[in-house]
Design an enzyme around this catalytic site. Sequence first.
Site, PDB file in Angstrom:
ATOM      1  N   GLN A  17       0.206  25.339  -1.617  1.00  0.00           N
ATOM      2  CA  GLN A  17      -0.310  24.128  -2.272  1.00  0.00           C
ATOM      3  C   GLN A  17      -1.823  24.137  -2.463  1.00  0.00           C
ATOM      4  O   GLN A  17      -2.332  23.620  -3.449  1.00  0.00           O
ATOM      5  CB  GLN A  17       0.136  22.896  -1.483  1.00  0.00           C
ATOM      6  CG  GLN A  17       1.665  22.747  -1.536  1.00  0.00           C
ATOM      7  CD  GLN A  17       2.158  21.460  -0.946  1.00  0.00           C
ATOM      8  OE1 GLN A  17       1.502  20.868  -0.098  1.00  0.00           O
ATOM      9  NE2 GLN A  17       3.324  21.022  -1.382  1.00  0.00           N
ATOM     10  N   PHE A  18      -2.535  24.714  -1.495  1.00  0.00           N
ATOM     11  CA  PHE A  18      -3.987  24.880  -1.627  1.00  0.00           C
ATOM     12  C   PHE A  18      -4.368  26.162  -0.923  1.00  0.00           C
ATOM     13  O   PHE A  18      -3.745  26.525   0.087  1.00  0.00           O
ATOM     14  CB  PHE A  18      -4.744  23.707  -0.985  1.00  0.00           C
ATOM     15  CG  PHE A  18      -4.569  22.406  -1.711  1.00  0.00           C
ATOM     16  CD1 PHE A  18      -5.406  22.076  -2.771  1.00  0.00           C
ATOM     17  CD2 PHE A  18      -3.552  21.544  -1.360  1.00  0.00           C
ATOM     18  CE1 PHE A  18      -5.226  20.882  -3.456  1.00  0.00           C
ATOM     19  CE2 PHE A  18      -3.367  20.351  -2.044  1.00  0.00           C
ATOM     20  CZ  PHE A  18      -4.204  20.016  -3.098  1.00  0.00           C
ATOM     21  N   LEU A  62       8.088  23.372   5.261  1.00  0.00           N
ATOM     22  CA  LEU A  62       6.625  23.353   5.291  1.00  0.00           C
ATOM     23  C   LEU A  62       6.171  24.355   6.356  1.00  0.00           C
ATOM     24  O   LEU A  62       6.003  24.000   7.520  1.00  0.00           O
ATOM     25  CB  LEU A  62       6.161  21.933   5.626  1.00  0.00           C
ATOM     26  CG  LEU A  62       4.720  21.560   5.281  1.00  0.00           C
ATOM     27  CD1 LEU A  62       4.545  20.066   5.397  1.00  0.00           C
ATOM     28  CD2 LEU A  62       3.717  22.282   6.129  1.00  0.00           C
ATOM     29  N   GLU A 100       6.507  24.979  -1.164  1.00  0.00           N
ATOM     30  CA  GLU A 100       6.749  23.601  -0.764  1.00  0.00           C
ATOM     31  C   GLU A 100       6.782  22.725  -2.010  1.00  0.00           C
ATOM     32  O   GLU A 100       5.818  22.708  -2.778  1.00  0.00           O
ATOM     33  CB  GLU A 100       5.640  23.154   0.199  1.00  0.00           C
ATOM     34  CG  GLU A 100       5.664  23.952   1.499  1.00  0.00           C
ATOM     35  CD  GLU A 100       4.327  23.960   2.237  1.00  0.00           C
ATOM     36  OE1 GLU A 100       3.419  23.187   1.859  1.00  0.00           O
ATOM     37  OE2 GLU A 100       4.181  24.767   3.179  1.00  0.00           O
ATOM     38  N   GLU A 126       3.876  27.877   6.011  1.00  0.00           N
ATOM     39  CA  GLU A 126       3.279  28.866   5.101  1.00  0.00           C
ATOM     40  C   GLU A 126       3.515  30.304   5.541  1.00  0.00           C
ATOM     41  O   GLU A 126       3.756  31.178   4.700  1.00  0.00           O
ATOM     42  CB  GLU A 126       1.773  28.607   4.939  1.00  0.00           C
ATOM     43  CG  GLU A 126       1.444  27.430   4.021  1.00  0.00           C
ATOM     44  CD  GLU A 126       1.608  26.075   4.703  1.00  0.00           C
ATOM     45  OE1 GLU A 126       1.837  26.033   5.928  1.00  0.00           O
ATOM     46  OE2 GLU A 126       1.528  25.049   3.995  1.00  0.00           O
ATOM     47  N   HIS A 173      -8.898  21.661   0.966  1.00  0.00           N
ATOM     48  CA  HIS A 173      -8.316  21.538  -0.374  1.00  0.00           C
ATOM     49  C   HIS A 173      -9.260  22.035  -1.461  1.00  0.00           C
ATOM     50  O   HIS A 173      -8.947  21.957  -2.639  1.00  0.00           O
ATOM     51  CB  HIS A 173      -7.942  20.087  -0.657  1.00  0.00           C
ATOM     52  CG  HIS A 173      -6.963  19.516   0.310  1.00  0.00           C
ATOM     53  ND1 HIS A 173      -7.291  19.224   1.616  1.00  0.00           N
ATOM     54  CD2 HIS A 173      -5.654  19.199   0.182  1.00  0.00           C
ATOM     55  CE1 HIS A 173      -6.220  18.731   2.244  1.00  0.00           C
ATOM     56  NE2 HIS A 173      -5.219  18.723   1.398  1.00  0.00           N
TER      57      HIS A 173
END
Lengths: 325, 320
Positions: free
Chosen positions: B82-83, B58, B29, B60, B129
């Site tokens: 992203q995390f 978006l 992403e 995963e 996160h």
Amino acid sequence: MDTKLRSILPDHELIRLYEQMVLCREFEEACAEQYTKGNITGFLHLYSGQEAVAAGATHALHGDDYVISAYREHPQAIVRGADPRRVMAELFGKATGICKGKGGSMHLFDPNLHFMGGYAIVGGQFPIATGLAFAARYRREERIVACFFGDGAVNQGTFHEGLNWARLWELPVLYVCENNFYGIGTEVHRSSALADIHKRTCGYDIPSERVDGMDVMAVYQAVKHAAEWVREHSRPYLIEAITYRFRGHSMSDPGKYRASAEVELWKERDPIPNFAKRLLGEGIAGQPLLDKVRETAAAQVAEAVKFAEESPWPDDDEVFNDVYV
Amino acid sequence: MAQLNMVQAINLALREEMARDDRVVLLGEDVAADGGVFRISEGLLERFGPERVLDTPLAESGIVGAAIGMAAYGLRPVVEIQFLGFLYAAFDQIFSHAARLRTRSRGRFGCPLVIRTPYGGGIKAPELHEESSEALFCHVPGIKVVVPSGPAAARGLLLAAIRDPDPVLFLEPTRLYRMIREEVPEGADALPLGKARIAREGGKVTVVAWGSMLERVLTATAPYDAEVIDLLTLSPWDEATVLASVRKTGRLVIVHEAVESCGFGAELAATVAAEAMLSLRGPVFRVTAPDVPVPLARLIDHYLPSVERIQRSLDEVLQY
């Protein structure tokens, strides 16, 4: 239905399709017997009734196209060219199996046939088909990816992720939904807000159509057209083949959710005798040839069972192999 | 040699490997036009083009699944998630498929993909996160888990991860992304996976850590005669280096920022108990996060192992 078979394919290919469907039926029914005997263990999902889809669709693909499927996939591997002996040995868990006896019924793989596997997780194959198609395009190859799945898979998120991506990235994926109306015991109307599965692609601007999945020629013609379209445009396409499984979801499913009248109605639409009638009616085959086809298939399957029975078990140490390189 | 931070070092590794091997593609992403949320892939779209640096939807599980297909077909996809907490949506693809493709196909298909993702606490973000859930992935046979602790290790290990024939989860300590600068040798060899590094030699106690905890452990152990081992790869982990050190020092403290129960420290402690029991002078201690979800920013210093907690544990074990 009115189109003459010979105007679609030459005689030997028509006979070949019949042979494949008969072989698949014989194979699956033998699997049921071996399961009852305890030679095949675990879960066993049989394809009987749906043969026209595997045979017709696969015949319309190129040999180097990729095929990826779900867990009701023994016939799909066989029509792709997998040796029935090695498929049966795989179901027995023997070392001579197509995956050395460790993949089992739901995880048949054969890279030589570009058969990229059965997937036991419903919908697990959608994103992987996306990646295969991307890689084909990346390598400037002409291949397409034929992704088979059932009606139960279309409510998984991966279905929508896969379709969206394939259209967004313009990937050559041919989706073939085998709609047999039941996800185990849940009828498609009870699981899908829009039960006309082919219509669900409109949200992704993917062309689609519905085809009679009990008619091997209808499947062949639809997939042939769609596969060529996918190859030419490098874009996805979806075919919904309406079909029916004659047995339960798996061997442990008595299938009480279906009225016997319903099952009988569909058995009248059995793709094998109906295609036989057309072959006879159009003078493509005589009864002796059709009898011979069945005998040959039965012998081939008996040989497969014998091969599986006589094959050795994998060595205990095999358990440690092929986890990492 | 250039002084780089970890962001730059990872970017360098991607740049080097993409130039060397055109099977390598990046996807995730916002990795292309935006250069990734942490700007790891900045400039790579311009250098390698939109066919190799791919912005994805978006989704995963779709990203990881697509990478599995690419890998099975002979590409070398590098996924950015992203995390680490966002990777949970892709568990099925990782556990059910990526990790098993080789076994399921009896060695005929591999799955040479890398999933890169920032992990760990201390960036003042909420729980998902700041996850440190590496043990979940170490529990799964068929994938490798790599955790660099600094820029040079990140570059060398990422090269090895991309070249590795098996799927690799590559965890990048978010807190350290721009915190440490060190010399990163462009063009040098990859570092081997599965090999720990002795970050500091010492004689009285072995301290094992990885990733984000390493610099904190080095600070905490500075006044002690401690041997610090930077594990670098958690699966498969370097038993020989850890056991040799424990046999020398007779004491072991394990520091990780993940929660204690079933954390990777438990695996280390069990192995040391089985293999080096008679070398131990005292109990094996773990300094970890408590068994609770990662708290919000104000409580994070109370949650993560601190220099003081590490030192308390050292003081205690040294009494034996």
